[in-house]
Design an enzyme around this catalytic site. Structure first.
Site, mmCIF file in Angstrom:
data_model
loop_
_atom_site.group_PDB
_atom_site.id
_atom_site.type_symbol
_atom_site.label_atom_id
_atom_site.label_comp_id
_atom_site.label_asym_id
_atom_site.label_seq_id
_atom_site.Cartn_x
_atom_site.Cartn_y
_atom_site.Cartn_z
ATOM 1 N N CYS A 144 94.450 65.591 116.402
ATOM 2 C CA CYS A 144 93.271 65.644 116.242
ATOM 3 C C CYS A 144 92.410 65.408 117.236
ATOM 4 O O CYS A 144 92.113 66.040 118.357
ATOM 5 C CB CYS A 144 92.799 64.901 114.747
ATOM 6 S SG CYS A 144 91.379 65.426 113.968
ATOM 7 N N HIS A 195 96.384 67.074 110.922
ATOM 8 C CA HIS A 195 97.149 65.711 110.875
ATOM 9 C C HIS A 195 98.446 65.892 110.124
ATOM 10 O O HIS A 195 98.409 65.948 108.830
ATOM 11 C CB HIS A 195 96.296 64.789 109.888
ATOM 12 C CG HIS A 195 94.950 64.325 110.827
ATOM 13 N ND1 HIS A 195 95.108 63.212 111.615
ATOM 14 C CD2 HIS A 195 93.625 64.840 110.574
ATOM 15 C CE1 HIS A 195 93.578 63.075 112.126
ATOM 16 N NE2 HIS A 195 92.737 63.874 111.598
ATOM 17 N N GLU A 253 100.842 64.168 110.094
ATOM 18 C CA GLU A 253 101.254 63.107 109.389
ATOM 19 C C GLU A 253 100.954 62.760 107.936
ATOM 20 O O GLU A 253 101.921 62.203 107.354
ATOM 21 C CB GLU A 253 100.670 61.618 110.036
ATOM 22 C CG GLU A 253 99.237 61.527 109.969
ATOM 23 C CD GLU A 253 98.473 62.074 111.109
ATOM 24 O OE1 GLU A 253 98.865 63.186 111.608
ATOM 25 O OE2 GLU A 253 97.244 61.875 111.361
#
Ligand code: GLN
Length: 568
Positions: free
Chosen positions: A389, A513, A515
């Site tokens: 990001c 993102h 994650e």
């Protein structure tokens, strides 16, 4: 008194409410998530609800220093980081409905009152707010076997009262075999090593004073509770001794389900909820989870995380994603925080010692100079790099400044007067309304070019990942950046989603993102790719061979994560 809550099992069959006593930060969420994991291991369809008794409607604007990371769900809801733990432990995707805040309940009730829906009634916390809370819990539980409901904060907090009253009513309305109340407390050790039960007794007393009697007590402590301690707690808190469980400190949160299983928590919960006839034999339940989270690591890599917050919770999903990638590759990952805001000699050394570099997301200017320097270092020294990001955006800025020599290039978010706003708000000419001021949130699909690093790690030409950003690569600079050697290998319409550097061993930036979708057993491809590259670079390092020469396409095959392993 009006009630909206006739009992209906299609809105969730069984409920486990989890409250906390004595103090916050006990790991109540992990205890709750572990209970859920054990039920999921037994084949039940489990979901979770996190109740946050604050007035914020959602966690979107919350400061990571106070609350840790803002977690993003696939529907774009910005929620408490505990929801991330639930998604990771349960292996399910949740929605905005799974995070209930005081703000949401009041906002809804007040807007109904303004619309005249209460027909002259006096609108009150009981029953209107409590009914709204019960309605939300049941809605989130719809269609599942068991819903774990964690109440944030500590019993006795004024903020939590309407929620505990709603739970009291819930207990009153629900058959006893369909509901359990777990209370998590602290069992401290005295100086002479004695386990002290008084704080637990007091917090149960507090719970009872509002009409709630716990069914299960979990004592957080440094070590397991002695049998004597359990008996004492049972006697004074009026629960059976076999309903008192230890939850001692462990190094790895994913081991908590295994540990509480050893104490018999799953057996007790399954029996009390009258689910025993539907569950497979105990021995078969936890095998896969055990296998997944107790891998022997043959190797170790050091990853530098270049962020502005010293707090691990501010980047919890990144830490977890690195851990999942490590489990996937049987590699132990050590994360070293590098202060992006003040990179002193010590932190510079950490960066130089690392086998890979992650630059996380963020908002505002603090730390951006350090992030840009770290990216430059990784690019110039062939150190595997993953930018997420803001990390992706700073990768563009670094390239524009140092390779394209666009002096003063920056993101318009950070320097509104920059002569080269390589990152900016997209002009409205894209035909989408109100694009400038709004945040792009949640899951969106990215098209990936074939024969790129991105397509190798994702094992295909598309991916769907979660977003939380406002700024974008400025379309006016794309051609120049690509002509200069930066490759945008993933796009979503005209938005740039993935960047890479073909001449570098592993240089990947994502506007999204990844994650947030990483799970134990379903590691995130960009993180697995980073680890593979870091492993290779660490081996080369050990042999004293880290060089600047680039590698050929063919070397890439080793970074391919291809199909992620099956999720639990
Ligand atoms: N601040 C940047 C933006 O709004 C990046 C956001 C982030 O890293 N989550 O676009």
């Amino acid at each position: 008194m009006p009630t909206e809550t006739n009992y209906d099992r299609s809105l969730g069959r069984k409920f486990v409410f989890v409250t906390g006593g004595v103090m916050s930060g006990l790991g109540k969420g992990i205890t709750a998530a572990s209970t859920g994991r054990l039920l999921a291991n037994a084949g039940f369809d489990v979901t979770a609800v996190k109740i946050d008794p604050y007035l914020n409607v959602d966690a979107g604007t919350m400061n990571p220093y106070q609350h840790g990371e803002v977690y993003v769900l696939k529907d774009g809801a910005e929620v408490d980081l505990d929801l991330g733990n639930y998604e990771r432990f349960l292996g399910t995707d949740m929605t905005a409905d799974h995070n209930i805040t005081t703000g949401k309940a009041y906002e809804h009730v007040i807007s109904k009152e303004r619309a005249g829906d209460y027909l002259g009634d006096t609108v009150q916390i009981i029953p209107h707010i409590t009914n709204d809370i019960k309605r939300r819990v049941r809605k989130a539980a719809e269609g599942t076997d068991v819903c774990i409901v964690e109440v944030g904060g500590t019993v006795g907090d004024i903020e939590g009262m309407p929620f505990l009253e709603a739970i009291r009513q819930f207990v009153h309305e629900t058959p006893p075999e369909d509901l359990l109340l777990t209370h998590v407390t602290l069992v401290p050790f005295s100086k002479n090593g004695e386990q002290k039960t008084k704080p637990t007794q007091h917090s149960v007393k507090e719970l009872r004073s509002i009409g709630l009697q716990p069914d299960i007590l979990v004592g957080r402590s440094e070590e397991k509770l002695d049998p004597d301690t359990k008996e004492k707690i049972a006697l004074f808190c009026d629960v059976p001794t076999e309903a008192v469980f230890s939850n001692p400190d462990v190094a790895d949160i994913y081991h908590v389900p295994l540990m509480v299983e050893e104490e018999g928590l799953d057996r007790y919960v399954i029996e009390e909820l009258d689910l025993a006839s539907e569950a497979p034999p105990q021995a078969e339940r936890t095998e896969r989870w055990r296998e997944l989270v107790t891998q022997e690591s043959d190797e170790q890599v050091d990853i530098a995380l270049v962020g502005k917050y010293a707090l691990e919770d501010a980047y919890i999903s990144i830490h977890e994603a690195l851990k999942h990638a490590g489990l996937d590759r049987s590699v132990e990952v050590t994360v070293h925080w590098v202060n992006a805001d003040r990179m002193d000699a010590d932190h510079e050394q950490r960066l130089q010692d690392a086998d890979g570099v992650v630059v996380p997301g963020g908002f505002g200017s603090r730390g951006s100079a350090g992030k840009i320097e770290a990216i430059r270092y990784a690019r110039e020294h062939d150190v595997p790099f993953l930018g997420l990001c803001l990390g992706f955006q700073m990768g563009v800025v670094e390239y524009a400044r140092n390779v394209l020599e666009l002096e003063g290039a920056h993101s318009a978010e950070i320097d509104s007067a920059t002569p080269h706003p390589v990152i900016g708000l997209l002009p409205n000419q894209l035909g989408e309304e109100d694009l400038g001021g709004t945040m792009r949130l949640g899951a969106h699909e990215t098209d990936i070019d074939p024969d790129t690093l991105a397509s190798a790690i994702y094992g295909g030409t598309s991916c769907t990942e979660r977003h939380r950003h406002r700024y974008e690569v400025n379309p006016e600079y794309i051609a120049a950046l690509e002509a200069g050697g930066l490759r945008f290998s993933g796009r979503s319409d005209r938005r740039m989603e993935i960047l890479e550097l073909p001449e570098h061993p592993y240089f990947l930036g994502t506007q999204f993102h990844p994650e947030f979708r990483s799970r134990p057993g379903r590691a995130s491809p960009p993180f697995v790719g980073l680890l593979d590259a870091a492993l290779e670079s660490s081996t080369e390092n050990d042999e004293g061979e880290r060089g600047n020469e680039s590698r050929s396409e063919g070397d890439r095959s080793s970074t391919a994560a291809a199909e992620p392993t099956e999720s639990l």
